[in-house]
Design a protein around this motif. Structure first.
Motif, mmCIF file in Angstrom:
data_model
loop_
_atom_site.group_PDB
_atom_site.id
_atom_site.type_symbol
_atom_site.label_atom_id
_atom_site.label_comp_id
_atom_site.label_asym_id
_atom_site.label_seq_id
_atom_site.Cartn_x
_atom_site.Cartn_y
_atom_site.Cartn_z
ATOM 1 N N SER A 8 -2.260 -6.368 4.484
ATOM 2 C CA SER A 8 -2.332 -5.072 4.979
ATOM 3 C C SER A 8 -1.145 -4.661 5.812
ATOM 4 C CB SER A 8 -3.361 -4.159 5.232
ATOM 5 O OG SER A 8 -4.049 -4.784 6.374
ATOM 6 N N TRP A 9 -0.681 -5.567 6.844
ATOM 7 C CA TRP A 9 0.337 -5.395 7.905
ATOM 8 C C TRP A 9 1.754 -5.324 7.181
ATOM 9 C CZ3 TRP A 9 3.098 -9.476 8.256
ATOM 10 C CH2 TRP A 9 2.739 -10.827 7.738
ATOM 11 N N MET A 10 2.074 -5.892 6.057
ATOM 12 C CA MET A 10 2.951 -6.041 5.473
ATOM 13 C C MET A 10 3.874 -4.711 4.689
ATOM 14 S SD MET A 10 2.818 -9.710 3.255
ATOM 15 C CE MET A 10 4.368 -9.192 2.447
ATOM 16 N N THR A 35 -5.250 4.427 -10.444
ATOM 17 C CA THR A 35 -4.781 4.694 -9.468
ATOM 18 C C THR A 35 -4.320 6.232 -9.417
ATOM 19 O OG1 THR A 35 -4.243 2.452 -8.786
ATOM 20 C CG2 THR A 35 -2.944 4.302 -7.699
ATOM 21 N N LEU A 36 -3.482 6.476 -10.418
ATOM 22 C CA LEU A 36 -2.989 7.811 -10.465
ATOM 23 C C LEU A 36 -4.048 8.845 -10.973
ATOM 24 C CD1 LEU A 36 0.459 7.365 -12.380
ATOM 25 C CD2 LEU A 36 -0.137 8.080 -9.926
ATOM 26 N N LYS A 70 -8.770 1.377 -1.302
ATOM 27 C CA LYS A 70 -8.173 0.478 -0.139
ATOM 28 C C LYS A 70 -6.637 0.390 -0.484
ATOM 29 C CE LYS A 70 -8.718 -4.020 1.826
ATOM 30 N NZ LYS A 70 -9.338 -5.415 1.627
ATOM 31 N N ARG A 71 -6.231 -0.001 -1.883
ATOM 32 C CA ARG A 71 -4.869 0.001 -2.146
ATOM 33 C C ARG A 71 -4.224 1.096 -1.670
ATOM 34 N NH1 ARG A 71 -4.071 -2.154 -7.834
ATOM 35 N NH2 ARG A 71 -2.183 -0.419 -7.749
ATOM 36 N N LYS A 80 -8.063 7.617 5.402
ATOM 37 C CA LYS A 80 -9.241 7.805 5.243
ATOM 38 C C LYS A 80 -9.555 7.924 6.927
ATOM 39 C CE LYS A 80 -11.615 3.679 5.372
ATOM 40 N NZ LYS A 80 -12.370 2.507 5.091
ATOM 41 N N SER A 81 -10.680 9.067 6.697
ATOM 42 C CA SER A 81 -11.354 9.368 8.149
ATOM 43 C C SER A 81 -12.764 9.623 8.070
ATOM 44 C CB SER A 81 -10.623 10.796 8.528
ATOM 45 O OG SER A 81 -10.818 11.751 7.640
#
Length: 135
Positions: A8-10, A35-36, A70-71, A80-81
């Motif tokens: 995820s940092w990439m 996804t869409l 997540k993706r 996300k909150s």
């Protein structure tokens, strides 16, 4: 067997894709059948919670939904909150990167309305694009 690892940092850009082709970048970001639809639900249907996404007519499974959310978050398309009324629940919203998809989503909708008579599109939307289709 090929194993893909995504940290995820990439940053998600064409450097982490198979090629620097813009079509390939979009496919690697959104190239599945769910996804869409999640972006659609956020953008046009006002859905914000995990439970609301599960109620969509396409019947996404819980593990796929969790993975795609997540993706989308990792790619900076969704934020996300914690829900203010229930701290054990989350609210999802499009980021500015996500809202930049609006013209694309409108064009996909227009293309579907033009080429699929079963597409469920409001008449007002159809009228917006009608002049564009006269060829």
């Amino acid at each position: 067997m090929q194993v893909l690892v995504h940290f995820s940092w990439m940053p998600h850009n064409s450097n982490s894709c198979r090629s620097n082709c813009p079509i390939n970048f979009v496919l690697e970001t959104f190239g599945d059948k769910w996804t869409l639809l999640i972006v659609r639900d956020l953008m046009f249907k006002g859905k914000q919670t995990y439970g609301e996404f599960l109620q969509s007519g396409e019947k996404i499974s819980t593990n796929i939904l969790a993975n795609r959310l997540k993706r989308l978050e990792e790619h900076g398309i969704v934020a996300k909150s914690v829900a203010p009324e229930n701290e054990s629940s989350f609210i999802y919203a499009l980021t500015s990167k996500g809202t930049d998809l609006l013209p694309v989503m409108l064009e996909i909708t227009a293309w579907s309305a033009k080429h699929d008579t079963m597409t469920n599109t409001p008449d007002s939307f159809f009228e917006m694009f009608k002049s564009k289709w006269k060829t």
